[in-house]
Design an enzyme around this catalytic site. Structure first.
Site, short mmCIF file in Angstrom:
data_model
loop_
_atom_site.label_atom_id
_atom_site.label_comp_id
_atom_site.label_asym_id
_atom_site.label_seq_id
_atom_site.Cartn_x
_atom_site.Cartn_y
_atom_site.Cartn_z
N ASP A 8 -4.63 3.62 -2.19
CA ASP A 8 -5.77 4.00 -1.24
C ASP A 8 -6.25 5.56 -1.55
O ASP A 8 -5.64 6.10 -1.07
CB ASP A 8 -5.29 3.76 0.16
CG ASP A 8 -5.24 2.15 0.68
OD1 ASP A 8 -6.08 1.54 0.47
OD2 ASP A 8 -4.15 1.92 0.96
N SER A 48 0.90 -1.01 -0.04
CA SER A 48 0.10 0.07 0.07
C SER A 48 0.78 1.35 -0.09
O SER A 48 1.63 1.36 0.92
CB SER A 48 -0.95 0.11 1.34
OG SER A 48 -1.37 1.41 1.45
N MET A 60 -11.96 -6.15 4.46
CA MET A 60 -11.20 -5.14 5.27
C MET A 60 -11.07 -5.75 6.62
O MET A 60 -11.75 -6.30 7.20
CB MET A 60 -11.85 -3.87 5.47
CG MET A 60 -11.98 -3.09 4.18
SD MET A 60 -10.16 -2.36 3.73
CE MET A 60 -9.52 -1.70 5.02
N MET A 67 -12.14 4.50 -1.56
CA MET A 67 -12.82 4.68 -0.11
C MET A 67 -13.61 5.81 -0.15
O MET A 67 -13.24 7.08 0.49
CB MET A 67 -11.85 4.56 1.00
CG MET A 67 -11.41 3.16 1.39
SD MET A 67 -9.81 3.14 2.56
CE MET A 67 -8.80 3.13 1.10
N MET A 88 -8.93 8.06 -0.53
CA MET A 88 -9.96 8.57 0.46
C MET A 88 -10.55 9.95 0.17
O MET A 88 -9.59 10.83 -0.03
CB MET A 88 -9.06 8.32 1.88
CG MET A 88 -8.61 6.79 2.12
SD MET A 88 -7.76 7.21 3.61
CE MET A 88 -6.91 5.58 3.73
N HIS A 121 -0.67 -1.34 -4.43
CA HIS A 121 -2.28 -0.88 -3.82
C HIS A 121 -2.23 0.78 -3.77
O HIS A 121 -1.38 1.39 -2.98
CB HIS A 121 -2.23 -1.70 -2.46
CG HIS A 121 -3.81 -1.50 -1.99
ND1 HIS A 121 -4.80 -2.28 -2.26
CD2 HIS A 121 -4.16 -0.91 -0.86
CE1 HIS A 121 -5.88 -1.89 -1.63
NE2 HIS A 121 -5.49 -1.05 -0.72
N ASP A 177 -6.87 -6.74 3.62
CA ASP A 177 -6.21 -5.21 3.55
C ASP A 177 -6.38 -4.73 5.03
O ASP A 177 -7.54 -4.60 5.47
CB ASP A 177 -7.05 -4.38 2.61
CG ASP A 177 -6.27 -3.03 2.64
OD1 ASP A 177 -5.48 -2.67 3.37
OD2 ASP A 177 -6.85 -2.20 1.84
N HIS A 202 -8.27 1.11 -4.57
CA HIS A 202 -9.04 0.88 -3.56
C HIS A 202 -9.67 2.19 -3.21
O HIS A 202 -9.16 3.02 -2.71
CB HIS A 202 -8.40 0.27 -2.20
CG HIS A 202 -9.36 0.08 -1.02
ND1 HIS A 202 -8.75 -0.24 0.34
CD2 HIS A 202 -10.59 0.23 -1.05
CE1 HIS A 202 -9.74 -0.18 1.05
NE2 HIS A 202 -10.82 -0.16 0.54
C1 DX5 Z 1 -6.81 1.53 5.28
C2 DX5 Z 1 -6.10 1.01 3.73
C3 DX5 Z 1 -4.95 0.09 3.98
C4 DX5 Z 1 -3.97 0.53 4.55
C5 DX5 Z 1 -3.03 -0.91 5.06
O1 DX5 Z 1 -7.84 2.21 4.99
O2 DX5 Z 1 -7.17 0.59 2.93
O3 DX5 Z 1 -4.73 -0.35 2.66
O4 DX5 Z 1 -2.95 1.50 3.98
O5 DX5 Z 1 -1.81 -0.36 5.83
P1 DX5 Z 1 -1.55 -1.51 6.89
O6 DX5 Z 1 -0.88 -2.68 5.93
O7 DX5 Z 1 -0.23 -0.58 7.45
O8 DX5 Z 1 -2.46 -1.59 7.81
ZN ZN Z 2 -6.39 -0.24 0.85
#
Ligand code: DX5
Ligand code: ZN
Length: 223
Positions: A35, A8, A137, A68, A37, A33, A171, A66
């Site tokens: 993320d 990530s 998740m 969010m 948000m 990956h 994840d 991903h």
């Molecule tokens: C959380 C993200 C994850 C996060 C994972 O909302 O979707 O992808 O970055 O990070 P770690 O592996 O540090 O939990």
């Molecule tokens: Zn993620």
């Protein structure tokens, strides 16, 4: 069964984004990956298209996006244009999940649906036929570096028990210490942020996760 590590980029050093992306590019991780948000679906804001484009320039590896965000259907085309190979939306953020997953596929990329820790598998059972991947998740989405929630593996087992044969990704809080459990439960793709970017040797950490599966293989398997 295919086994993939997807580091990530949320845990990367954004002051050295190209360097960190190239480091992952050279590693045994097959996916990257991303993320995204929006500060509405989750209580945090990460990054969007310009950062994704910079990552795309630094690596041609498969980009696992991903989302969010609320109303993710508004942005699918732009994420595909920016280089996504998989677009995952949250079941909790979409009214017509089937239509959104079909729309993602119509852009020629893989479709993914994600469920938060409190969302049961039953919520998505009806759309599994149009989901190339289910992202379970194992922390509350929003932040990296949280502790793994073991009950998430029950959901992975449940997905396999109802006959889901697509890819399952997990994840949140994944590291070499729980990678074997995740693979054994039926996961194909492990996302890892802190465990990879916080390791003294990220590549070695990735290899350790891949090797974790019952100690039987150190190589990612092909389907
Ligand atoms: C959380 C993200 C994850 C996060 C994972 O909302 O979707 O992808 O970055 O990070 P770690 O592996 O540090 O939990
Ligand atoms: Zn993620």
């Amino acid at each position: 069964m295919k086994r993939i590590i997807s580091p990530s980029m949320l845990s990367a050093d954004f002051g050295n984004l190209a360097r960190d992306t190239k480091m992952i590019h050279r590693s045994a991780a097959e996916w990257i990956h991303i993320d995204v948000m929006d500060g509405v679906f989750v209580p945090n804001i990460s990054f969007g298209f310009p950062v994704l484009k910079a990552i795309r320039v630094a690596s041609d590896k498969f980009l696992d996006v991903h989302l969010m965000i609320i109303e993710p259907e508004r942005y699918v085309a732009r994420f595909v244009e920016a280089g996504a190979g998989l677009v995952t939306v949250h079941a909790e953020a979409v009214a017509d999940l089937r239509a959104v997953l079909e729309a993602i596929r119509s852009h020629g990329v893989l479709s993914g649906v994600s469920i938060k820790p409190a969302t049961p598998v039953s919520t998505i059972v009806d759309v599994l036929d149009v989901a190339d991947l289910v992202l379970v998740m194992s922390v509350e989405p929003g932040f990296g570096g949280q502790s793994f929630m073991p009950h998430s593996l029950d959901k992975v087992r449940e997905l396999r028990a109802v006959g889901y044969e697509g890819l399952i990704e997990i994840d949140g809080g994944i590291s070499a210490s729980n990678a074997a459990d995740a693979f054994e439960a039926g996961c194909n793709v492990l996302v890892a942020g802190n465990a990879v970017f916080g390791a003294p040797d990220p590549d070695a950490e990735i290899l350790k996760m891949l090797a974790a599966f019952g100690g039987r293989s150190s190589e990612p398997l092909q389907v």
